[in-house]
Design an enzyme around this catalytic site. Structure first.
Site, PDB file in Angstrom:
ATOM      1  N   CYS A   1       0.806  -1.219   0.000  1.00  0.00           N
ATOM      2  CA  CYS A   1       0.000   0.000   0.000  1.00  0.00           C
ATOM      3  C   CYS A   1       0.840   1.270   0.000  1.00  0.00           C
ATOM      4  O   CYS A   1       0.309   2.368  -0.194  1.00  0.00           O
ATOM      5  CB  CYS A   1      -0.943  -0.008   1.195  1.00  0.00           C
ATOM      6  SG  CYS A   1      -2.096  -1.401   1.193  1.00  0.00           S
TER       7      CYS A   1
ATOM      8  N   HIS B   1      -2.746   6.946   3.277  1.00  0.00           N
ATOM      9  CA  HIS B   1      -3.367   5.673   2.918  1.00  0.00           C
ATOM     10  C   HIS B   1      -4.521   5.458   3.903  1.00  0.00           C
ATOM     11  O   HIS B   1      -4.453   5.877   5.053  1.00  0.00           O
ATOM     12  CB  HIS B   1      -2.341   4.543   3.021  1.00  0.00           C
ATOM     13  CG  HIS B   1      -2.930   3.182   2.856  1.00  0.00           C
ATOM     14  ND1 HIS B   1      -3.761   2.865   1.808  1.00  0.00           N
ATOM     15  CD2 HIS B   1      -2.828   2.063   3.624  1.00  0.00           C
ATOM     16  CE1 HIS B   1      -4.138   1.599   1.916  1.00  0.00           C
ATOM     17  NE2 HIS B   1      -3.586   1.100   3.013  1.00  0.00           N
TER      18      HIS B   1
ATOM     19  N   ASN C   1     -10.383  -0.296   0.812  1.00  0.00           N
ATOM     20  CA  ASN C   1      -8.921  -0.303   0.741  1.00  0.00           C
ATOM     21  C   ASN C   1      -8.505  -0.759  -0.650  1.00  0.00           C
ATOM     22  O   ASN C   1      -8.654  -1.927  -1.005  1.00  0.00           O
ATOM     23  CB  ASN C   1      -8.354  -1.246   1.807  1.00  0.00           C
ATOM     24  CG  ASN C   1      -6.826  -1.265   1.817  1.00  0.00           C
ATOM     25  OD1 ASN C   1      -6.176  -0.660   0.969  1.00  0.00           O
ATOM     26  ND2 ASN C   1      -6.253  -1.974   2.774  1.00  0.00           N
TER      27      ASN C   1
END
Length: 364
Positions: free
Chosen positions: A146, A288, A318
């Site tokens: 990520c 994030h 996500n």
């Protein structure tokens, strides 16, 4: 509702003029100082139809409000049959190029962050290069989960600073097709992850505007906190790995939550201290957001007002390496950023990995 970016800057001569000037400067013409590097355009793409959290909660045998109440996620998107990571990435890239007023032929580099590539090899970035017909661009992937977009920014800026005679434009993409790697019965992962892509074009900007130093970090001792354990050289695909769901995402939810809770305030503090500013001086913080409700709740601990955080995960879940650039793209189109304002990008994810960079936003 889901943000589907539509507003695009019309192509102008500014970016092409900058390209020619930068090529001259990097060859030594007129002894001009080296340029800074800034985000010249952004774009994002969400595939398929949105899957509502109440619908997904019911399929998991949960109360309809369970997922949204704990995560803030209202819905996520799922790629259609035959859609691979490169297809989503190319769609987002085209929008970013359009926003920057550039063509694929203007690119010198494509860097792509993903944990869900088209295949183990070649790099998905090469697939995107072919789809875009960006014939002059080198292309490669970064595998930082990520945090992949922030790692990709470092790679792109480093390349732009050292190349001679190449285009002064690079494309950084984050993309995931997590839906192909989920155990539909695992509420810890099925509730969170979605599919999507987002991209940014990096190009020259006059000093003092542009992307500041990119700070990166890793802790490989915690690589087992979030991973897809099978399919690589350690546990190649077999009947046993398939039966054991080894090709799906495995996550220690408690460890992931503890990491998020600690890392975001730390990144904001480190970036602010390094720049000699206070968190209150930041116009926008783009993190994030694997759990948007949790991330939003950390504003106070990070010394921020809630309005300083760009939160868009409620619309997409996500989406890994695409999460941060998607939130940036959405923020630019809904609230905007003025020249000279400070924008902090704060990424973190599996590996464990993390990274941040402070951008002095350039004039439009």
């Amino acid at each position: 509702m889901t943000v589907q970016p539509q507003k695009r800057r019309p192509p102008t001569e500014r970016h092409r003029t900058e390209r020619h000037r930068t090529e001259r400067d990097r060859s030594g013409g007129e002894h001009a100082p080296p340029p800074g590097w800034a985000i010249a355009g952004t774009g994002s793409y969400l595939p398929g139809r949105p899957v509502a959290s109440d619908e997904l909660s019911r399929s998991l045998g949960l109360d309809p409000s369970w997922i949204e109440g704990r995560t803030g996620i209202r819905h996520r998107h799922v790629a259609g049959d035959g859609q691979a990571a490169s297809d989503l990435a190319a769609a987002a890239a085209r929008r970013a190029l359009d926003d920057a007023g550039l063509d694929p032929g203007d690119l010198g580099l494509i860097v792509l962050g993903t944990s869900t590539p088209d295949e183990l090899g070649p790099s998905t970035a090469c697939r995107v290069q072919a789809l875009l017909e960006a014939r002059h661009a080198a292309a490669f992937d970064v595998a930082a989960a990520c945090t992949g977009f922030v790692y990709g920014l470092q790679a792109a800026v480093g390349w732009l600073c050292t190349q001679r005679g190449s285009s002064p434009y690079a494309l950084v993409i984050g993309v995931e097709v997590y839906s192909r790697f989920l155990n539909s019965g695992d509420r810890a992962t099925a509730a969170l992850f979605g599919d999507g892509a987002a991209a940014a074009v990096i190009g020259p900007a006059p000093r003092p505007y542009g992307i500041g130093p990119v700070t990166l970090g890793s802790d490989g001792t915690r690589a087992g906190d979030v991973l897809i354990p099978a399919g690589g050289s350690r546990a190649p695909a077999s009947l046993d790995t398939l039966a054991g769901l080894g090709h799906t995402i495995h996550m220690d939810a408690r460890a992931a939550r503890d990491f998020i809770t600690g890392i975001l305030p730390r990144l904001v503090a480190e970036a602010s201290a390094a720049a000699g500013i206070k968190p209150a001086d930041l116009a926008l913080v783009v993190p994030h957001q694997p759990n948007p409700r949790l991330v939003a709740s950390l504003a106070g601990e990070a010394g921020l007002e809630p309005g300083q955080l760009a939160i868009a995960g409620q619309d997409v879940g996500n989406i890994g390496a695409a999460s941060l650039p998607y939130a940036l793209d959405a923020a630019l189109r809904t609230r905007g950023v003025q020249a000279g304002e400070l924008v902090l990008l704060a990424g973190f994810g599996a590996g464990l990995t993390w990274g941040h960079t402070l951008i002095t936003w350039p004039p439009a």
